[in-house]
Write a protein that holds these residues in place. Sequence first.
Motif, short mmCIF file in Angstrom:
data_model
loop_
_atom_site.label_atom_id
_atom_site.label_comp_id
_atom_site.label_asym_id
_atom_site.label_seq_id
_atom_site.Cartn_x
_atom_site.Cartn_y
_atom_site.Cartn_z
N UNK A 265 46.40 40.21 34.12
CA UNK A 265 45.02 39.85 34.43
C UNK A 265 44.27 41.05 34.99
N UNK A 266 44.92 41.79 35.91
CA UNK A 266 44.31 42.98 36.50
C UNK A 266 44.02 44.03 35.44
N UNK A 267 44.96 44.24 34.54
CA UNK A 267 44.76 45.22 33.46
C UNK A 267 43.59 44.81 32.57
N UNK A 268 43.48 43.53 32.26
CA UNK A 268 42.38 43.04 31.42
C UNK A 268 41.04 43.20 32.13
N UNK A 269 40.99 42.95 33.42
CA UNK A 269 39.75 43.11 34.18
C UNK A 269 39.33 44.58 34.21
N UNK A 270 40.30 45.47 34.45
CA UNK A 270 39.99 46.90 34.46
C UNK A 270 39.54 47.39 33.08
N UNK A 271 40.16 46.86 32.05
CA UNK A 271 39.79 47.22 30.68
C UNK A 271 38.36 46.76 30.38
N UNK A 272 38.03 45.57 30.80
CA UNK A 272 36.68 45.04 30.59
C UNK A 272 35.65 45.89 31.34
N UNK B 257 36.54 40.52 41.35
CA UNK B 257 37.77 39.95 40.79
C UNK B 257 38.92 40.96 40.83
N UNK B 258 38.63 42.22 40.58
CA UNK B 258 39.68 43.25 40.63
C UNK B 258 40.21 43.37 42.05
N UNK B 259 39.33 43.41 43.04
CA UNK B 259 39.76 43.48 44.45
C UNK B 259 40.62 42.27 44.82
N UNK B 260 40.18 41.09 44.39
CA UNK B 260 40.91 39.86 44.70
C UNK B 260 42.30 39.86 44.04
N UNK C 172 42.58 26.69 38.73
CA UNK C 172 42.70 28.11 38.45
C UNK C 172 41.35 28.74 38.11
N UNK C 173 40.38 27.94 37.70
CA UNK C 173 39.06 28.46 37.38
C UNK C 173 38.15 28.55 38.60
N UNK C 174 38.53 27.91 39.70
CA UNK C 174 37.70 27.90 40.89
C UNK C 174 37.46 29.30 41.44
N UNK C 175 38.49 30.16 41.59
CA UNK C 175 38.21 31.51 42.09
C UNK C 175 37.27 32.29 41.17
N UNK C 176 37.41 32.12 39.86
CA UNK C 176 36.54 32.81 38.93
C UNK C 176 35.11 32.32 39.09
N UNK C 177 34.93 31.02 39.21
CA UNK C 177 33.60 30.46 39.39
C UNK C 177 32.98 30.95 40.70
N UNK D 70 27.56 41.70 36.05
CA UNK D 70 28.92 41.54 35.55
C UNK D 70 29.86 42.59 36.14
N UNK D 71 29.38 43.82 36.31
CA UNK D 71 30.21 44.86 36.93
C UNK D 71 30.55 44.51 38.38
N UNK D 72 29.58 43.95 39.09
CA UNK D 72 29.84 43.53 40.47
C UNK D 72 30.85 42.40 40.51
#
Length: 120
Positions: free
Chosen positions: A98-105, A39-42, A4-9, A32-34
Motif C-alpha cells: 500500500x505504501x509503495x502504491x501511494x508513493x508511486x501515485x 496517507x503515506x505518513x499514516x 477499512x475505508x474509514x481511514x481513507x475517507x 490530492x498531493x496533500x
Amino acid sequence: MPRSLLPLLMALTLGACAAPAKPGCDRAVARELATLATLIDETEANLDNGYRVERAPARSGFNLCLGSARSHVGISFCTEPASRTQTVAIDPEAEARKLAALRERRAALLAAHPTCGAPE
C-alpha cells in the motif's frame, strides 16, 4: 461502509482542508498531493508500530440499573461515545505494498504536474 475505508475517507476529508495550492498548481492536484502525504505518513506509522488505530463503532443499548448508593432503580438508554478507538493488527506485507502504491501515485502526480512540487 467497510471499516477499512474509514481511514481513507477521513484522510480525504482532511485533505480537503489542506493549505492553499502553490501558484500555478491545480487546486485538485494540490489537494490530492496533500491527501497522499497524509496517507503515506499514516501508513509509515502503521508499519513502524505494527498496528493501526481506528475508530471503533459506537455501541448503544438498554441497561437495567439496580439501585445503589449512587444510582436509582430503572432502565436507561446508554450510548458509548463515537470517539472511542481501538488498535487493529496489520499485515506488514500488504501495508508495505500500500505504501509503495501511494508513493508511486505521488511520484506520477508530481511528474505530470511539476509546478505543484512536493507538499510541505
